[in-house]
Design a protein around this motif. Structure first.
Motif, PDB file in Angstrom:
ATOM      1  N   ARG A 259       0.845  -1.191   0.000  1.00 58.44           N
ATOM      2  CA  ARG A 259       0.000   0.000   0.000  1.00 58.44           C
ATOM      3  C   ARG A 259       0.881   1.241   0.000  1.00 58.44           C
ATOM      4  O   ARG A 259       1.884   1.302   0.711  1.00 58.44           O
ATOM      5  CB  ARG A 259      -0.871  -0.008   1.254  1.00 58.44           C
ATOM      6  CG  ARG A 259      -2.014   0.996   1.242  1.00 58.44           C
ATOM      7  CD  ARG A 259      -3.134   0.528   0.377  1.00 58.44           C
ATOM      8  NE  ARG A 259      -4.388   1.239   0.667  1.00 58.44           N
ATOM      9  CZ  ARG A 259      -5.429   1.208  -0.131  1.00 58.44           C
ATOM     10  NH1 ARG A 259      -5.369   0.514  -1.257  1.00 58.44           N
ATOM     11  NH2 ARG A 259      -6.538   1.854   0.169  1.00 58.44           N
ATOM     12  N   ASP A 261       1.237   4.909   1.114  1.00 54.51           N
ATOM     13  CA  ASP A 261       0.654   5.813   2.108  1.00 54.51           C
ATOM     14  C   ASP A 261       0.854   7.265   1.670  1.00 54.51           C
ATOM     15  O   ASP A 261       1.573   8.038   2.316  1.00 54.51           O
ATOM     16  CB  ASP A 261       1.282   5.568   3.473  1.00 54.51           C
ATOM     17  CG  ASP A 261       0.564   6.324   4.578  1.00 54.51           C
ATOM     18  OD1 ASP A 261      -0.595   6.726   4.345  1.00 54.51           O
ATOM     19  OD2 ASP A 261       1.154   6.514   5.649  1.00 54.51           O
ATOM     20  N   HIS A 263      -1.189  10.648  -0.840  1.00 53.94           N
ATOM     21  CA  HIS A 263      -2.394  11.175  -1.482  1.00 53.94           C
ATOM     22  C   HIS A 263      -2.046  11.558  -2.912  1.00 53.94           C
ATOM     23  O   HIS A 263      -1.231  12.455  -3.145  1.00 53.94           O
ATOM     24  CB  HIS A 263      -2.914  12.390  -0.708  1.00 53.94           C
ATOM     25  CG  HIS A 263      -4.131  13.018  -1.319  1.00 53.94           C
ATOM     26  ND1 HIS A 263      -4.586  14.257  -0.942  1.00 53.94           N
ATOM     27  CD2 HIS A 263      -4.987  12.590  -2.281  1.00 53.94           C
ATOM     28  CE1 HIS A 263      -5.668  14.564  -1.636  1.00 53.94           C
ATOM     29  NE2 HIS A 263      -5.920  13.557  -2.453  1.00 53.94           N
ATOM     30  N   CYS A 299      -3.215   3.005  -3.749  1.00 54.08           N
ATOM     31  CA  CYS A 299      -3.031   4.264  -3.021  1.00 54.08           C
ATOM     32  C   CYS A 299      -3.960   4.336  -1.815  1.00 54.08           C
ATOM     33  O   CYS A 299      -5.154   4.054  -1.922  1.00 54.08           O
ATOM     34  CB  CYS A 299      -3.294   5.451  -3.938  1.00 54.08           C
ATOM     35  SG  CYS A 299      -2.190   5.522  -5.364  1.00 54.08           S
ATOM     36  N   ALA A 300      -3.428   4.786  -0.697  1.00 50.48           N
ATOM     37  CA  ALA A 300      -4.259   4.964   0.485  1.00 50.48           C
ATOM     38  C   ALA A 300      -5.277   6.079   0.271  1.00 50.48           C
ATOM     39  O   ALA A 300      -6.388   6.023   0.800  1.00 50.48           O
ATOM     40  CB  ALA A 300      -3.377   5.278   1.693  1.00 50.48           C
ATOM     41  N   GLN A 301      -4.918   7.087  -0.503  1.00 52.94           N
ATOM     42  CA  GLN A 301      -5.799   8.229  -0.749  1.00 52.94           C
ATOM     43  C   GLN A 301      -5.702   8.610  -2.220  1.00 52.94           C
ATOM     44  O   GLN A 301      -4.603   8.861  -2.728  1.00 52.94           O
ATOM     45  CB  GLN A 301      -5.394   9.415   0.127  1.00 52.94           C
ATOM     46  CG  GLN A 301      -5.434   9.098   1.616  1.00 52.94           C
ATOM     47  CD  GLN A 301      -4.579  10.030   2.439  1.00 52.94           C
ATOM     48  OE1 GLN A 301      -3.844  10.835   1.912  1.00 52.94           O
ATOM     49  NE2 GLN A 301      -4.673   9.896   3.755  1.00 52.94           N
ATOM     50  N   ALA A 336     -11.769   3.275   2.344  1.00 51.91           N
ATOM     51  CA  ALA A 336     -10.545   2.831   1.679  1.00 51.91           C
ATOM     52  C   ALA A 336     -10.247   3.607   0.421  1.00 51.91           C
ATOM     53  O   ALA A 336      -9.115   3.981   0.170  1.00 51.91           O
ATOM     54  CB  ALA A 336     -10.652   1.339   1.339  1.00 51.91           C
ATOM     55  N   THR A 337     -11.250   3.860  -0.399  1.00 46.16           N
ATOM     56  CA  THR A 337     -11.014   4.417  -1.716  1.00 46.16           C
ATOM     57  C   THR A 337     -11.811   5.693  -1.886  1.00 46.16           C
ATOM     58  O   THR A 337     -12.894   5.834  -1.348  1.00 46.16           O
ATOM     59  CB  THR A 337     -11.438   3.405  -2.793  1.00 46.16           C
ATOM     60  OG1 THR A 337     -10.772   2.182  -2.540  1.00 46.16           O
ATOM     61  CG2 THR A 337     -11.066   3.896  -4.178  1.00 46.16           C
TER      62      THR A 337
END
Length: 505
Positions: A259, A261, A263, A299-301, A336-337
């Protein structure tokens, strides 16, 4: 040294490493490699394994790591370096590896890991018999450099007398190989009379950039499984059946990835030129949506700003970038998304595109019933809100602030006025906005000429046309984010964990 700078250099600087007959090693970026290695040896060598790095740069990285002592490095770092060294030894064309080993000899690299590397290549290479037949004098030089000339010839004398079980032979030679019996035969071959005219092997044992079979004619459905499934969806296929396949194909790419972390904001061109027409209809849009789905899972964000939808006016990539820089984020119910809502406030691309295609839309429930993940439901069904031209972005729960990276995904044909995006990108640093902005150009084939349709030539750019391109594209993107270096490190370590163990001791 900045991860993105190193990776860009590894991808673009293609001059070969050469060794003259006089023994002069020529590599014009030697200082760059020395500096990058000194900053972080493990990270430096792992970057050389990233897909898209040129073979000449990998050869330089292999030489650089052979030249430096590892005595002061912690044991976990030495283990990773050993594994990465082995991956390069068997992942590069044999002729390049031999050049590197000869260069290490000329530069008098006498470390223990150099000995292990040379003996691993000469004695454990699956095609060593063919290599020795074709490059016997060079490999003899490498072998004698690894052990020392007197030691190497002393081992040969013991083999000639049949003393193959002596403790001395094991200590000096056999402990460096995984197959002592095979090593004995290859040492004998090294010093046997050569054979003239044996061709040199050109293919590596385990290529770091595997060669994939391609269809002779590129179509909209042979550019990867994810894009092909999306094309069928846009053309009116069953959402319930194809949604399950889409989730499976996307998972096959992303399940082994860590993952990120960070944006990331994506400015997604959904104009008519991206949709295309005739035999190429949906080719570029499907590949762009495939990239979005992968970023959604990794992507986390993630914020997505769509521009050009409906084609009521020329596509404004520059305005999309400005929206992305101030975008707020709507967090999915899973947390999550995310699907971002900038000033243009478009509906989900997949949903809107399918509606324009006359399918009547694809709803989130259909994909959930088909076994898609919550991330897929968010991207395909759409967490939407409507915004007005020129208004502030729609505020939503989970405000994540400015993105770490803005990615413009476009075919390059649409831009409100020539140079709009280029001028905005050049102005932003002058007003204190340092967020990296990159351009990902969607192409129909890998041989498309992108030079005449680059909306901002000064921005870093990369082309993609096939699902396989994502392996090189993702590290190139993520290297520009704060968490990208650790993501690349984790990905490379996972790759090494799937390869044979490090050099035998």
């Amino acid at each position: 040294m900045n991860t993105a700078v190193i990776l860009d250099h590894f991808r673009t600087h293609g001059a070969p490493l050469t060794l003259s007959r006089a023994g002069v090693v020529a590599w014009d970026d030697a200082e760059f490699h020395r500096t990058a290695y000194a900053a972080d040896p493990e990270h430096y060598l792992l970057l050389a394994l990233v897909p898209g790095v040129t073979e000449h740069q990998r050869a330089r990285a292999l030489l650089q790591t052979l030249l430096n002592s590892r005595a002061d490095l912690p044991e976990p770092t030495r283990v990773v370096l050993d594994k990465a060294t082995r991956a390069l030894l068997f992942g590069l064309p044999p002729a390049q590896v031999i050049t590197v080993l000869l260069a290490a000899r000329r530069l008098r690299a006498n470390h223990k890991h150099v000995t292990r590397a040379i003996l691993t290549f000469v004695l454990d290479h699956p095609d060593a018999e063919l290599l020795i037949a074709a490059r016997r004098p060079a490999l003899v030089d490498c072998f004698e450099h690894a052990l020392g000339k007197n030691t190497a010839r002393g081992c040969l004398r013991q083999l000639e007398t049949g003393n193959t079980d002596s403790p001395e032979l094991h200590r000096k030679l056999q402990r460096f190989t995984t197959n002592p019996a095979q090593a004995i035969e290859r040492v004998r071959q090294l010093y046997a009379p050569g054979t003239h005219g044996v061709p040199v092997l050109t293919d590596p044992v385990t290529p770091l950039n595997p060669t994939r079979e391609r269809e002779p004619i590129v179509t909209v459905t042979n550019r990867g499984d994810i894009a092909a499934t999306l094309v069928h969806l846009y053309r009116g296929g069953s959402a319930a059946e194809l949604g399950s396949a889409l989730a499976a194909y996307t998972g096959a790419v992303t399940d082994t990835l860590p993952r990120l972390d960070s944006h990331i904001a994506v400015v997604l061109d959904t104009s008519e030129s991206m949709r295309g027409y005739g035999d190429r209809e949906w080719a570029l849009l499907s590949q762009a949506e495939a990239l979005r789905l992968i970023l959604t899972r990794v992507c986390a964000q993630l914020t997505v700003i769509e521009v050009g939808g409906g084609q009521s006016a020329p596509t404004d990539l520059a305005h999309g970038v400005l929206d992305a820089l101030v975008a707020r984020t709507t967090v999915a119910r899973t947390g999550a998304t995310v699907t971002g809502m900038g000033g243009h406030g478009a509906a989900s691309f997949t949903y809107a595109s399918a509606t324009r295609a006359g399918t009547g839309g694809i709803d989130a429930a259909s994909f959930a019933d088909a076994g898609a993940t919550a991330s897929d439901v968010t991207q395909v069904g759409g967490v939407t809100a409507e915004g007005r031209e020129g208004s502030e972005p729609v505020a939503a729960s989970g405000d994540l602030g400015a993105p770490d990276l803005v990615v413009v995904v476009t075919d390059g044909y649409e831009n409100r006025l020539p140079g709009d995006l280029a001028r905005v990108a050049a102005t932003l640093p002058a007003i204190g906005i340092s967020t990296p902005i990159v351009v990902c150009q969607a192409m129909f084939t890998g041989s498309d000429d992108r030079t005449l349709r680059d909306p901002a030539p000064a921005l870093p750019s990369i082309g993609f046309w096939h699902q396989d391109d994502f392996a090189a594209l993702l590290p190139w993107l993520f290297a520009r984010t704060p968490a990208g270096a650790e993501w690349i490190r984790a990905t490379a370590r996972r790759f090494l964990d799937t390869t044979p163990e490090g050099v035998a001791r």
